[in-house]
Design a protein around this motif. Structure first.
Motif, short mmCIF file in Angstrom:
data_model
loop_
_atom_site.label_atom_id
_atom_site.label_comp_id
_atom_site.label_asym_id
_atom_site.label_seq_id
_atom_site.Cartn_x
_atom_site.Cartn_y
_atom_site.Cartn_z
N LEU A 54 -15.92 34.29 57.46
CA LEU A 54 -16.03 35.74 57.57
C LEU A 54 -16.54 36.34 56.27
O LEU A 54 -15.99 36.08 55.20
CB LEU A 54 -14.66 36.35 57.92
N THR A 55 -17.59 37.10 56.36
CA THR A 55 -18.08 37.87 55.22
C THR A 55 -17.57 39.30 55.38
O THR A 55 -17.90 39.98 56.36
CB THR A 55 -19.62 37.89 55.16
N LYS A 56 -16.75 39.78 54.47
CA LYS A 56 -16.11 41.08 54.58
C LYS A 56 -17.13 42.21 54.43
O LYS A 56 -18.04 42.12 53.62
CB LYS A 56 -15.02 41.23 53.52
N ASP A 57 -16.94 43.26 55.26
CA ASP A 57 -17.79 44.44 55.17
C ASP A 57 -17.36 45.29 53.97
O ASP A 57 -16.18 45.65 53.84
CB ASP A 57 -17.68 45.26 56.46
N ALA A 58 -18.31 45.61 53.12
CA ALA A 58 -17.99 46.32 51.87
C ALA A 58 -17.41 47.71 52.14
O ALA A 58 -16.48 48.17 51.47
CB ALA A 58 -19.24 46.41 51.00
N ASP A 59 -17.97 48.43 53.14
CA ASP A 59 -17.49 49.79 53.44
C ASP A 59 -16.05 49.76 53.94
O ASP A 59 -15.23 50.61 53.57
CB ASP A 59 -18.39 50.45 54.49
N THR A 60 -15.75 48.76 54.78
CA THR A 60 -14.38 48.63 55.28
C THR A 60 -13.42 48.29 54.14
O THR A 60 -12.29 48.80 54.08
CB THR A 60 -14.30 47.55 56.36
N GLU A 61 -13.86 47.45 53.22
CA GLU A 61 -13.04 47.11 52.06
C GLU A 61 -12.72 48.35 51.24
O GLU A 61 -11.58 48.55 50.80
CB GLU A 61 -13.76 46.07 51.18
N ARG A 62 -13.73 49.20 51.03
CA ARG A 62 -13.49 50.43 50.26
C ARG A 62 -12.55 51.37 51.02
O ARG A 62 -11.69 52.02 50.42
CB ARG A 62 -14.82 51.13 50.00
#
Length: 356
Positions: A54-62
């Motif tokens: 899984l490559t994490k979504d940057a916007d969701t991480e923020r």
């Protein structure tokens, strides 16, 4: 492979098969078993497994790292408590103030209709100056003024900070916004000429007409659903000027009939339920339902405001000439402030009465 094995087993175990036939099947089955065994060894080579990451979504991480999460919860308003209305026949009134509602650009003011869009805030129609105004009874100031393209006759409050006003000389109804104490024009509804009184109930507008006397029930888009004109073949109205819907059970419609000196009570399907009159009430104007079973009616030439009690059908004068009323044409009641506001013919000021 399972199917092939099952076929061999069926023949070898069946009691209906001869010994010779079972022998032949057993010989052939040995060859089949060797073929199945070879196929089993080939199976691992046919199976392919994939590995995923899984490559994490940057916007969701923020978003997940934000202290506000998906947003903030802000106060958008308050639920209005149902303020009990006292029996107005037991209340005495005292003059609290006279509030000048004339603006610098106005000629002589004539407030011919008053509605209550929110507690303590009254919506006024100014017949002489072709405008509507918002007045705060607490601060005693006009907070907003909106010029109209025609002559306003009656106003009524709608849900969600909305209101409606009839323009009798333009054959239309204007919807208004009263949000934030400021008036803004909304959409226009084209109606027949000489529209007078207007009321609202359950997503329906009720509009009275002076010529060809009748009540039209319509949607907020102006689609006419039904018309009240006769009851049992008899003409219901002579000159219906104002109306109000009372939230009784079931709800009913009250219409002031100027020429008949009468207030009609109708069911919401147009049947006349009762007619009220009193020798102290002449040429009734504004009629306002203040509570299920209690209404206030203006008598311009009798110079009074009458209380109509549905319970016993009586009318009682609650304000009159002794209270300084001269040709009262409009009024409204606020249960939160226990206030009656009265507008008089060609008078720049509104009289404010508080309950004792």
């Amino acid at each position: 492979m399972k199917t092939r094995l099952e076929a061999i087993r069926t023949v070898l175990t069946s009691g209906d098969v001869s010994v010779n036939q079972r022998y032949v099947t057993a010989r052939r089955g040995m060859k089949e078993l060797r073929g199945i065994h070879d196929d089993m060894w080939k199976m691992p080579g046919r199976m392919k497994a994939r590995k995923y990451q899984l490559t994490k979504d940057a916007d969701t991480e923020r978003l997940l790292g934000s202290k506000m999460g998906i947003g903030t919860l802000d106060v958008a308003g308050e639920f209005q408590k149902n303020i009990p209305v006292p029996d107005l026949s037991t209340v005495t009134w005292k003059i609290e103030a006279e509030i000048n509602v004339s603006a610098s650009q106005d000629q002589e003011t004539f407030v011919n209709s008053i509605a209550l869009p929110s507690p303590g805030v009254f919506l006024l129609s100014d017949y002489n100056n072709n405008c509507v105004k918002l007045m705060d009874v607490t601060t005693r100031n006009v907070t907003s003024r909106l010029q109209l393209p025609g002559t306003p006759w009656d106003v009524c409050a709608l849900p969600d900070d909305q209101a409606a006003v009839t323009l009798r000389d333009k054959s239309m109804i204007h919807l208004l916004s009263t949000k934030g104490g400021q008036l803004l024009r909304g959409k226009e509804i084209k109606v027949s000429s000489n529209g007078r009184g207007i009321g609202y109930y359950n997503n329906r507008l009720y509009v009275s007409y002076e010529s060809n006397p009748r009540i039209e029930v319509m949607t907020l888009d102006g689609h006419i659903i039904r018309t009240f004109q006769t009851d049992d073949g008899r003409q219901t109205f002579q000159r219906p000027l104002y109306l109000s819907v009372s939230a009784t059970t079931p709800p009913t419609l009250y219409v002031s009939d100027y020429n008949a000196h009468t207030v009609h009570q109708l069911s919401l399907d147009g049947k006349v339920l009762r007619e009220y009159s009193d020798k102290k009430l002449e040429y009734p104007y504004s009629v306002v339902a203040v509570d299920p079973g209690q209404l206030l009616v203006c008598g311009p030439t009798s110079h009074n405001v009458m209380l109509l009690t549905e319970r016993d059908g009586t009318m009682t004068e609650v304000l009159g000439q002794k209270d300084g009323l001269t040709f009262p044409c409009s009024m409204s009641f606020c249960p939160n402030t226990r206030t009656i506001v009265v507008g008089m013919f060609r008078n720049d000021s509104l009289k404010v009465f508080n309950a004792n």
